[in-house]
Write a protein that holds these residues in place. Sequence first.
Motif, PDB file in Angstrom:
ATOM      1  N   ALA A 169       0.834  -1.207   0.000  1.00  0.00           N
ATOM      2  CA  ALA A 169       0.000   0.000   0.000  1.00  0.00           C
ATOM      3  C   ALA A 169       0.868   1.256   0.000  1.00  0.00           C
ATOM      4  O   ALA A 169       0.559   2.246  -0.684  1.00  0.00           O
ATOM      5  CB  ALA A 169      -0.929  -0.008   1.207  1.00  0.00           C
ATOM      6  N   GLU A 170       1.975   1.217   0.725  1.00  0.00           N
ATOM      7  CA  GLU A 170       2.887   2.360   0.748  1.00  0.00           C
ATOM      8  C   GLU A 170       3.463   2.618  -0.643  1.00  0.00           C
ATOM      9  O   GLU A 170       3.534   3.764  -1.103  1.00  0.00           O
ATOM     10  CB  GLU A 170       4.014   2.106   1.735  1.00  0.00           C
ATOM     11  N   LYS A 171       3.865   1.561  -1.335  1.00  0.00           N
ATOM     12  CA  LYS A 171       4.393   1.721  -2.692  1.00  0.00           C
ATOM     13  C   LYS A 171       3.337   2.294  -3.635  1.00  0.00           C
ATOM     14  O   LYS A 171       3.645   3.120  -4.499  1.00  0.00           O
ATOM     15  CB  LYS A 171       4.898   0.374  -3.221  1.00  0.00           C
ATOM     16  N   GLN A 172       2.091   1.856  -3.474  1.00  0.00           N
ATOM     17  CA  GLN A 172       1.007   2.403  -4.293  1.00  0.00           C
ATOM     18  C   GLN A 172       0.858   3.904  -4.062  1.00  0.00           C
ATOM     19  O   GLN A 172       0.764   4.692  -5.016  1.00  0.00           O
ATOM     20  CB  GLN A 172      -0.301   1.683  -3.961  1.00  0.00           C
ATOM     21  N   ALA A 173       0.833   4.292  -2.791  1.00  0.00           N
ATOM     22  CA  ALA A 173       0.672   5.711  -2.456  1.00  0.00           C
ATOM     23  C   ALA A 173       1.857   6.531  -2.954  1.00  0.00           C
ATOM     24  O   ALA A 173       1.695   7.659  -3.454  1.00  0.00           O
ATOM     25  CB  ALA A 173       0.498   5.875  -0.950  1.00  0.00           C
ATOM     26  N   LEU A 174       3.077   5.983  -2.848  1.00  0.00           N
ATOM     27  CA  LEU A 174       4.254   6.694  -3.322  1.00  0.00           C
ATOM     28  C   LEU A 174       4.240   6.847  -4.845  1.00  0.00           C
ATOM     29  O   LEU A 174       4.668   7.875  -5.379  1.00  0.00           O
ATOM     30  CB  LEU A 174       5.522   5.971  -2.880  1.00  0.00           C
ATOM     31  N   THR A 175       3.752   5.827  -5.537  1.00  0.00           N
ATOM     32  CA  THR A 175       3.645   5.919  -6.999  1.00  0.00           C
ATOM     33  C   THR A 175       2.699   7.038  -7.399  1.00  0.00           C
ATOM     34  O   THR A 175       2.988   7.818  -8.323  1.00  0.00           O
ATOM     35  CB  THR A 175       3.165   4.581  -7.587  1.00  0.00           C
ATOM     36  N   ASP A 176       1.577   7.142  -6.708  1.00  0.00           N
ATOM     37  CA  ASP A 176       0.659   8.249  -6.981  1.00  0.00           C
ATOM     38  C   ASP A 176       1.325   9.591  -6.684  1.00  0.00           C
ATOM     39  O   ASP A 176       1.224  10.538  -7.474  1.00  0.00           O
ATOM     40  CB  ASP A 176      -0.620   8.090  -6.153  1.00  0.00           C
ATOM     41  N   ARG A 177       1.997   9.665  -5.547  1.00  0.00           N
ATOM     42  CA  ARG A 177       2.665  10.921  -5.182  1.00  0.00           C
ATOM     43  C   ARG A 177       3.681  11.352  -6.231  1.00  0.00           C
ATOM     44  O   ARG A 177       3.742  12.530  -6.613  1.00  0.00           O
ATOM     45  CB  ARG A 177       3.363  10.751  -3.829  1.00  0.00           C
ATOM     46  N   GLU A 178       4.487  10.416  -6.710  1.00  0.00           N
ATOM     47  CA  GLU A 178       5.519  10.759  -7.679  1.00  0.00           C
ATOM     48  C   GLU A 178       4.932  11.215  -9.008  1.00  0.00           C
ATOM     49  O   GLU A 178       5.616  11.873  -9.797  1.00  0.00           O
ATOM     50  CB  GLU A 178       6.465   9.580  -7.886  1.00  0.00           C
ATOM     51  N   ALA A 179       3.678  10.878  -9.249  1.00  0.00           N
ATOM     52  CA  ALA A 179       2.996  11.342 -10.457  1.00  0.00           C
ATOM     53  C   ALA A 179       2.263  12.665 -10.222  1.00  0.00           C
ATOM     54  O   ALA A 179       1.596  13.166 -11.125  1.00  0.00           O
ATOM     55  CB  ALA A 179       2.011  10.286 -10.935  1.00  0.00           C
ATOM     56  N   GLY A 180       2.371  13.208  -9.000  1.00  0.00           N
ATOM     57  CA  GLY A 180       1.737  14.490  -8.703  1.00  0.00           C
ATOM     58  C   GLY A 180       0.377  14.397  -8.057  1.00  0.00           C
ATOM     59  O   GLY A 180      -0.243  15.420  -7.771  1.00  0.00           O
ATOM     60  N   THR A 181      -0.117  13.181  -7.815  1.00  0.00           N
ATOM     61  CA  THR A 181      -1.410  13.005  -7.153  1.00  0.00           C
ATOM     62  C   THR A 181      -1.206  13.107  -5.648  1.00  0.00           C
ATOM     63  O   THR A 181      -0.592  12.228  -5.032  1.00  0.00           O
ATOM     64  CB  THR A 181      -2.036  11.645  -7.509  1.00  0.00           C
ATOM     65  N   LEU A 182      -1.760  14.164  -5.059  1.00  0.00           N
ATOM     66  CA  LEU A 182      -1.556  14.431  -3.639  1.00  0.00           C
ATOM     67  C   LEU A 182      -2.845  14.344  -2.839  1.00  0.00           C
ATOM     68  O   LEU A 182      -2.813  14.472  -1.609  1.00  0.00           O
ATOM     69  CB  LEU A 182      -0.902  15.806  -3.453  1.00  0.00           C
ATOM     70  N   LEU A 183      -3.962  14.128  -3.531  1.00  0.00           N
ATOM     71  CA  LEU A 183      -5.246  13.917  -2.857  1.00  0.00           C
ATOM     72  C   LEU A 183      -5.975  12.792  -3.569  1.00  0.00           C
ATOM     73  O   LEU A 183      -6.137  12.819  -4.795  1.00  0.00           O
ATOM     74  CB  LEU A 183      -6.099  15.186  -2.885  1.00  0.00           C
ATOM     75  N   ILE A 184      -6.386  11.784  -2.794  1.00  0.00           N
ATOM     76  CA  ILE A 184      -7.028  10.592  -3.336  1.00  0.00           C
ATOM     77  C   ILE A 184      -8.390  10.412  -2.684  1.00  0.00           C
ATOM     78  O   ILE A 184      -8.504  10.507  -1.457  1.00  0.00           O
ATOM     79  CB  ILE A 184      -6.158   9.343  -3.062  1.00  0.00           C
ATOM     80  N   ARG A 185      -9.410  10.169  -3.489  1.00  0.00           N
ATOM     81  CA  ARG A 185     -10.650   9.622  -2.930  1.00  0.00           C
ATOM     82  C   ARG A 185     -10.570   8.116  -3.157  1.00  0.00           C
ATOM     83  O   ARG A 185     -10.630   7.641  -4.279  1.00  0.00           O
ATOM     84  CB  ARG A 185     -11.900  10.187  -3.601  1.00  0.00           C
ATOM     85  N   ASP A 186     -10.371   7.394  -2.066  1.00  0.00           N
ATOM     86  CA  ASP A 186     -10.231   5.945  -2.137  1.00  0.00           C
ATOM     87  C   ASP A 186     -11.623   5.347  -2.265  1.00  0.00           C
ATOM     88  O   ASP A 186     -12.357   5.222  -1.284  1.00  0.00           O
ATOM     89  CB  ASP A 186      -9.522   5.430  -0.886  1.00  0.00           C
ATOM     90  N   ALA A 187     -11.970   4.948  -3.477  1.00  0.00           N
ATOM     91  CA  ALA A 187     -13.345   4.537  -3.785  1.00  0.00           C
ATOM     92  C   ALA A 187     -13.584   3.064  -3.493  1.00  0.00           C
ATOM     93  O   ALA A 187     -14.034   2.297  -4.336  1.00  0.00           O
ATOM     94  CB  ALA A 187     -13.660   4.851  -5.250  1.00  0.00           C
ATOM     95  N   GLY A 188     -13.258   2.669  -2.260  1.00  0.00           N
ATOM     96  CA  GLY A 188     -13.505   1.305  -1.828  1.00  0.00           C
ATOM     97  C   GLY A 188     -12.221   0.519  -1.641  1.00  0.00           C
ATOM     98  O   GLY A 188     -11.456   0.343  -2.582  1.00  0.00           O
ATOM     99  N   SER A 189     -11.974   0.072  -0.408  1.00  0.00           N
ATOM    100  CA  SER A 189     -10.802  -0.756  -0.133  1.00  0.00           C
ATOM    101  C   SER A 189     -11.069  -1.617   1.089  1.00  0.00           C
ATOM    102  O   SER A 189     -11.621  -1.126   2.075  1.00  0.00           O
ATOM    103  CB  SER A 189      -9.560   0.106   0.104  1.00  0.00           C
ATOM    104  N   PRO A 190     -10.679  -2.899   1.040  1.00  0.00           N
ATOM    105  CA  PRO A 190     -10.834  -3.762   2.209  1.00  0.00           C
ATOM    106  C   PRO A 190      -9.713  -3.603   3.223  1.00  0.00           C
ATOM    107  O   PRO A 190      -9.754  -4.215   4.291  1.00  0.00           O
ATOM    108  CB  PRO A 190     -10.815  -5.167   1.596  1.00  0.00           C
ATOM    109  N   SER A 191      -8.696  -2.808   2.907  1.00  0.00           N
ATOM    110  CA  SER A 191      -7.547  -2.628   3.794  1.00  0.00           C
ATOM    111  C   SER A 191      -7.749  -1.437   4.715  1.00  0.00           C
ATOM    112  O   SER A 191      -8.369  -0.433   4.334  1.00  0.00           O
ATOM    113  CB  SER A 191      -6.273  -2.398   2.980  1.00  0.00           C
ATOM    114  N   ASP A 192      -7.198  -1.530   5.903  1.00  0.00           N
ATOM    115  CA  ASP A 192      -7.165  -0.408   6.834  1.00  0.00           C
ATOM    116  C   ASP A 192      -5.926   0.426   6.525  1.00  0.00           C
ATOM    117  O   ASP A 192      -4.799   0.008   6.795  1.00  0.00           O
ATOM    118  CB  ASP A 192      -7.128  -0.910   8.274  1.00  0.00           C
ATOM    119  N   THR A 193      -6.128   1.597   5.933  1.00  0.00           N
ATOM    120  CA  THR A 193      -4.997   2.450   5.559  1.00  0.00           C
ATOM    121  C   THR A 193      -4.927   3.709   6.416  1.00  0.00           C
ATOM    122  O   THR A 193      -4.304   4.698   6.027  1.00  0.00           O
ATOM    123  CB  THR A 193      -5.095   2.850   4.071  1.00  0.00           C
ATOM    124  N   ARG A 194      -5.531   3.678   7.600  1.00  0.00           N
ATOM    125  CA  ARG A 194      -5.523   4.868   8.456  1.00  0.00           C
ATOM    126  C   ARG A 194      -4.107   5.273   8.856  1.00  0.00           C
ATOM    127  O   ARG A 194      -3.863   6.451   9.157  1.00  0.00           O
ATOM    128  CB  ARG A 194      -6.359   4.617   9.709  1.00  0.00           C
TER     129      ARG A 194
END
Length: 363
Positions: free
Chosen positions: A73-98
């Motif tokens: 999950a951290e790698k996923q978030a970092l990949t988004d960040r490196e592409a300039g995505t700094l705000l995500i609406r997580d549209a459904g996930s079974p994982s606890d990412t708090r």
Amino acid sequence: MSDRAVLRVKGRVLVGPDDVRDELWVVGGRVSYTRPAGVRDVRTVEGWALPGLVDAHCHVGLDTHGPVTADVAEKQALTDREAGTLLIRDAGSPSDTRWIDDREDLPKIIRAGRHIARTRRYIRNYAHEIEPADLVAYVAREARRGDGWVKLVGDWIDRGSGDLSACWPRDAVEAAIAEAHRLGARVTAHCFAEDSLRDLVEAGIDCIEHATGLTEETIPLFAERGVAIVPTLVNIATFPKLAEAGDSKFPIWADHMRRLYERRYDTVRAAYDAGVPVFVGTDAGGSLAHGLAAAEVAELTRAGIPAVRALSATTWGAREWLGRPGLEEGAPADLVVYDEDPRADVRVLAAPRRIVLNGVVVG
């Protein structure tokens, strides 16, 4: 120089589509348009600055098999960040990412809780799979767990008909959406097909994901009710491959998916022309890679949405819709800097020069 050193962003700061300023200062991690007095330790970044990009349909903590470990999950978030995505609406996930909320170096996430689907009517290991009698209770549960959103699966393959069909009866979604609204949450739904849309919109839903089944009969209803769509065109591009894989088992569904794909650009442009709010989302985290927001903006322009409007769908307009600040005075300094004006060519978004998150240059 410390991470919290004053930062000067010089060039063209796109506070809004028509609000362009010459410079921005970052002091204490926040945006300021007043030059701080008596400061010597200043780092300067030059270029065209935008609010951090928004991916309004993304799944951090999910892959093709279901929930993933925290390191993935951290790698996923970092990949988004490196592409300039700094705000995500997580549209459904079974994982606890708090735990991500405690990381100032990772994108901010607005969660919709876990998907809520009909029994055996969605991807295995993704959703709560329930029957209509339990829908209100599960919507209430996810409304309390999420960050102001709940995600339903509005349609999926019905093995009896061999095609897409609505998952929920009208009275069930009416009661469930009313309960979410009572609890202060908005509701969105995965919908590919045509026949699930009217009931959901008339029941008061706030957004539809994918929305490939929009027609000239339902588009005016969306516009009248102000129901947003997140087309996820980079995901819709996979429909021909999905159809090919399903030809032998579900040929009716496969043909339907091809038709939805073939008219995808016309559907999105017709919705936009009618005044339906359109926002950027990639559907990353299922079978799609993360970091595709720039590609989705380009897809919206291929559908005929003007470049500035497509840009707004991942910046100013998207942040306003989600209730999060952009580059106004005092806001957290979450921004991306580019070498050229992205309003002139949205392909610029694919090559960020600098990424600033919570006032720190992270990329």
